[in-house]
Design a protein around this motif. Sequence first.
Motif, mmCIF file in Angstrom:
data_model
loop_
_atom_site.group_PDB
_atom_site.id
_atom_site.type_symbol
_atom_site.label_atom_id
_atom_site.label_comp_id
_atom_site.label_asym_id
_atom_site.label_seq_id
_atom_site.Cartn_x
_atom_site.Cartn_y
_atom_site.Cartn_z
ATOM 1 N N ALA A 43 64.990 83.534 47.677
ATOM 2 C CA ALA A 43 64.833 83.128 46.282
ATOM 3 C C ALA A 43 66.172 83.205 45.561
ATOM 4 O O ALA A 43 66.531 82.318 44.785
ATOM 5 N N GLU A 49 49.011 84.770 37.652
ATOM 6 C CA GLU A 49 49.778 85.887 38.228
ATOM 7 C C GLU A 49 50.474 85.473 39.518
ATOM 8 O O GLU A 49 51.608 85.869 39.782
ATOM 9 N N LEU A 105 53.450 83.755 38.454
ATOM 10 C CA LEU A 105 54.402 84.697 37.864
ATOM 11 C C LEU A 105 55.189 85.444 38.942
ATOM 12 O O LEU A 105 56.370 85.727 38.778
ATOM 13 N N VAL A 106 54.519 85.769 40.039
ATOM 14 C CA VAL A 106 55.241 86.440 41.123
ATOM 15 C C VAL A 106 56.367 85.540 41.622
ATOM 16 O O VAL A 106 57.467 86.003 41.928
ATOM 17 N N GLY A 107 56.101 84.246 41.653
ATOM 18 C CA GLY A 107 57.130 83.314 42.088
ATOM 19 C C GLY A 107 58.327 83.271 41.148
ATOM 20 O O GLY A 107 59.439 82.923 41.556
ATOM 21 N N ARG A 158 59.735 85.746 39.949
ATOM 22 C CA ARG A 158 60.375 87.052 40.094
ATOM 23 C C ARG A 158 61.902 86.978 39.966
ATOM 24 O O ARG A 158 62.538 87.821 39.337
ATOM 25 N N GLN A 165 63.522 87.271 36.563
ATOM 26 C CA GLN A 165 63.243 88.439 35.746
ATOM 27 C C GLN A 165 64.552 89.166 35.484
ATOM 28 O O GLN A 165 65.341 89.394 36.394
ATOM 29 N N LEU A 208 58.753 84.644 31.029
ATOM 30 C CA LEU A 208 58.270 84.228 32.345
ATOM 31 C C LEU A 208 56.912 83.554 32.220
ATOM 32 O O LEU A 208 56.624 82.566 32.890
ATOM 33 N N ARG A 267 53.889 78.070 42.604
ATOM 34 C CA ARG A 267 54.559 79.356 42.813
ATOM 35 C C ARG A 267 55.977 79.150 43.349
ATOM 36 O O ARG A 267 56.894 79.897 43.027
#
Lengths: 431, 330, 257, 284
Positions: free
Chosen positions: C81, C102, C105-107, C109, C112, C133, C169
């Motif tokens: 990533a 969610e 949202l993890v994608g 990351r 952040q 995000l 994602r």
Amino acid sequence: MRILALGVVAVLLAGCGGAGESGDSAAGVRNETAGVTDTSVLIGTHQPLTGPAAPGYATISKGAQAVYSYVNDGGGIHGRKIDYRVEDDGYNPTRTVEVVKKLVLQDKVFALVGGLGTPTHSKVVDFLTAEGVPDVLVSSGALAWDDPQGSPMTFGFQVDYTREAKILGTHIAEAMPGRKVGVLHQNDDVGRDGMAGLDRVIKDAIVSRQPYDPANADVLPQLTALRQSGAEVVVCECVPAFTALAILTAARLGYKPQFVVSSIGADVTTLTGLLADFGKRAGAEVSVPALLSGMVGAGYLPDVDSDDPWTTLFKEIHAKYIPDVALTDTVVFGMAQAYTFAQALKEAGRDLTRSKLLAAFESGKLEGPGMTPFAFSGESHAGYTGAYVFTVDSEVRTNVVREPMVTDRGDGPVTPAPSSRKTPAEVALVG
Amino acid sequence: MPALVRHLLWALLALVLVVALSLVIDPFTNVRLASVGYYLLAVAGLTVLTGLTGQVSLGHGAFLFLGAYTVGLLVIHAPALPIWVDLLAAAAVSGIAGALTGAAAARLHGPYLAGATLALAVGLPAVTQRFPELLGGSNGLGFTVSSLPPGLVGVVPTTRWQAWVVWATALLALVVLANLTTGPLGRQMRAVRDDEVSAALAGVRVGRTKVLAFLISAVCGGLAGGLQAFLLGTAAPGSFTPALSLALLAAVVLGGTGSLWGALWGAVALVYLQAGAEEFAHGFDLPTDVANFLPQAVYGVVLIVVVLVLPNGVHGVLRKFSRRRKESTV
Amino acid sequence: MRASSARLLGVEGVTVRFGGVTALDGVSLDVAAGTVHGVIGPNGAGKTTLFNVVCGFVPAAEGAVMLRDKRLRRTRPHDLAGLGIARTVQGLGLFGGLTVLENVLVGARGHQRSSALGALLGLPGSARDERRLAERAEAVLAELDIARWRGALPGVLPHGVRKRVALARALVAEPELLMLDEPAAGLSEVEIEDLVALLRGLTDRTSVLLVEHHMDMVMRVCDHITVLDFGRVIADGPPAVVRADPAVLTAYLGTAG
Amino acid sequence: MPDLLTLAMGGLTNGAVYAALGLALVIIFRATRVVNFAQPALALVCAYLAFTVNRATGGYWLGLLVALVAGAVLGALTERLLIRPLRSRGNELAPVIVTLGLLLVLQAVCGMIWSAEPRSFPYAFDFRGAFSPASVFVVVTVVVVAGAVLLLFGATPLGLRLRAAALRPDVAGLLGVRVGLMLTIGWVLAAVVGALAGVLAAPPFLSPTVLDTVFVYALTAAVIGGLDNPVGTILGGFVLGVALSFVSGLLGPELVTLAALAVLVLVLSLRPHGLFGSSVARRV
């Protein structure tokens, strides 16, 4: 509402002094008559009824309850029936603290009687002192209970491990002079205090000290080491199951030392029960008589085999109230303890208060089932002051080879105990 | 409302409720209330590890052990330190141990992790035997923690004060845990639990997330152990048996895995199931052996029934119930 | 045809062996920035292995993988990533216990900014970050037309929607290179049409490298196609060129027949 | 110089018991991916039944037989009543907690029936001597049983079906294997081996908690050896038994549990799936 706000603020600020500095134990007004009514008195105890220490100890409270039932059926003490509340702590100190707080704060017991175990009971002594709850006849031979200044509420019961070991050491020195001695001991105060006593008497004879861990039932490595050290005498500062394990393991190794066992592990009835099956299957050489005969043990309560008047009484109580429980030294322990407490209640008088109970203990008038006197006085809260030594004969009967001896826990001499003791008739609790 | 403010308000409300409750109950019930508090913290920490991150630990009692001994040793050897410093130290010590354990365990899965953590729970308390002078051997440490501020002596009973301190600490820690579960970290932990490879592909550092989960849950465990020591004045190996670790895990599942509310129900069950079963067992005229072992049997049966009948634990039932009520009122 | 400018990804003579089997044999290909690049080939041709080499999951015995002009070595999955590569996997690998939002949202990351400590303490910066995000994730959900599922768990969704969630994602990370493993598998004809349109619309922000069986879809969506057979490149070029290559036909007929 | 030979032989006998109980764990783990925490309690019940029969008849072998039969019944009941309902759950924790619950219940039942007092439990043969007939019996029995189990899995049609049902239940079902029955048989087999381990571990004294430490070391052995590898587990059991006996004899008994932890940490940090365990390649 104001208190509520105060509480929240106090918690949020939480500015306070050192955590280890004493001083804040808010001495409330002591309740002298908690748990006492005209017709009853409530007492409590903590015992390992389940968990790793339950084997061997779970029957103590059965014996005690039998005596209390006997006393209650005879009308109680000064008209008060004894209500005996047993809490299971599983030999877990955390639970001991919880159940004792429950007994004191919620059930409001008059006294704690015979709380069992050093790691467990040592954690509640300060609490009981702060709360002013009599803490009598602790079921442990540790030295800590005898501290009239620091723990004025606490009284011991059984002979402490050091005194007893001094007496056993004296016996070894006189009856088996020049022999090499090995020690198998539990890796806690049972072993540590016991070895301190042995060291006062026969330090130079000891060639090997092997600790065992009560959680690990494999004592082969320890017995192997004792054999290798050439020990001809093995002193066992052990609980009964480990005495039996040691004896069996020695047999397994073909090692035949003279076993000398301290009182907590020398319960011949229990040992007989534990070892009974092996002779049946593997022949006479590992039968109970073969395994146990010659064993030297210590005791401070009347032997189950003897015709002592106390034994006669205990057998009657046993037959009437708990016939399905084997009558072992452990049961007798609970009975003697309960009887001693009942006697103290009687001594404390009709207008029962906690102070009067403590005074009854310190009066020095308690004399009973034990073969030696208590040390109880204003200066000492130690329990029995000595023990007798016995051997096991080829019919697995015990024979006293050294009449009751008394000593102190320091460097004092070992001397014969006074020969007179009160009989049950003289104590006359019932009728 | 920002999450932090919301969580702080919840905690404050809970603290007010606890203080109010503590005023109307007797001193011993206050001890029980405090016990629920420290168990809540331990169970909540474990639910972060096991519920959110999917790492099954059978050795969480080891961290309580470390926390309790840290507080015990400090109270005995550095009596001038206030209790909150002792608790911080307990959190730090168990946190370090948690990070080490997590690092060692990050590559382990399922039963291998379970076996290793069980060995930790069995092995670590044996350290006390190795250093009997310092750690008290099998007797452990006994001490009295005095923490009542001078102004409150004689005003507030000790057990009530203890309940306040335990709950204030536990709730403060729970605010952090609530931030975690509702925020990005909790999301990443659940992602790691569901699919490690996908989580890694999405940029989540799987190993680091697992170690962090171990660290956080160990800090909670250590604090809980420290609070237990504060409350009961004892730290002994016999208190930190594998049975404790297993009971904590059972509480996680009883309450509802992965939920902080579930941790509360689990903690209540830990304290009251045992006590209730004992009262129950001795309320009947049962043979002694049966009465002695009945509480354990009851506990086992409850565990089995809950898992078989309530797959999402007590919290799952309550949530379903409240949702249904909400729907029926709409 | 878009002018294929700079090379984004370069696979240079990569050979991979598993024990005695040679899975890839001197494979080279270039993915130009802003293009859709397809890798096709019969089953067992080495397509997934090629993907795994690019991702660093499988080490190359020989050769190199270049991203722009940097050589990729020993990439760990979570580093991808950061390098600007996002990848979907065949099983989708959605997080079953997380909602659609969610999952996406993890994608995100990688974007952040706040620290773990900030998140634990619930600091304002962390809350702002989380809102940012969420906005980004919502935008992607809207773009893929799956916003109405945001609160659902993936397990209850139709397959087509789940594939879009996986795509969302990956996209939310705003990768330079988007690697798709069989994006059309299991989709209906209508859904494939949508997918083609969607992928063509992505080329202004990202390059796409995809592995696919669905020949028709590949021909329509790709700017450039590499054909593998038995671990070797047998054809490489624009769709029209590849389609006309007799070697490709033989490979497909040979193995299919 | 300590008597290393005696320590080794003692450790070998202990290790045989760890190996047997570990084998029971592995059989179930391979079949259902569940670590059966109730295993020591199932074995405990069987050992107590053997004890009761021994007391009543004075013999050993009838008691052993009763224990094995009881093990089979308990294994089948556990699988059918408690584990099967969880199969579709896909939750790793549920079976852990259910078997823990069963552990508590069965241990409590044993305490209720036979009390917490230790009961003497005889050896099969004379237990005296470094290589006593009783020790040899334990070691040989475990080796033979382990061999038989391996043979059953590796070389019989039933074993093939057991493995198929465990590894690919979907495919096995299509091919006519009765998957449910196979899983039950796996539990029965494991519980019988566990019962044997219980009877072998019980002497000299039986009490409700006597198998707890045995179980911890059995699990340690299985984890060291690889939970899905019977041979590794059996080797792990023997090695652990001997190693712990040496630690106890040479360094002190209080270090035994720490040593087990150290061995486990060392092995798992090098091989996260045990020495002989297979790590199933994770799908990408």
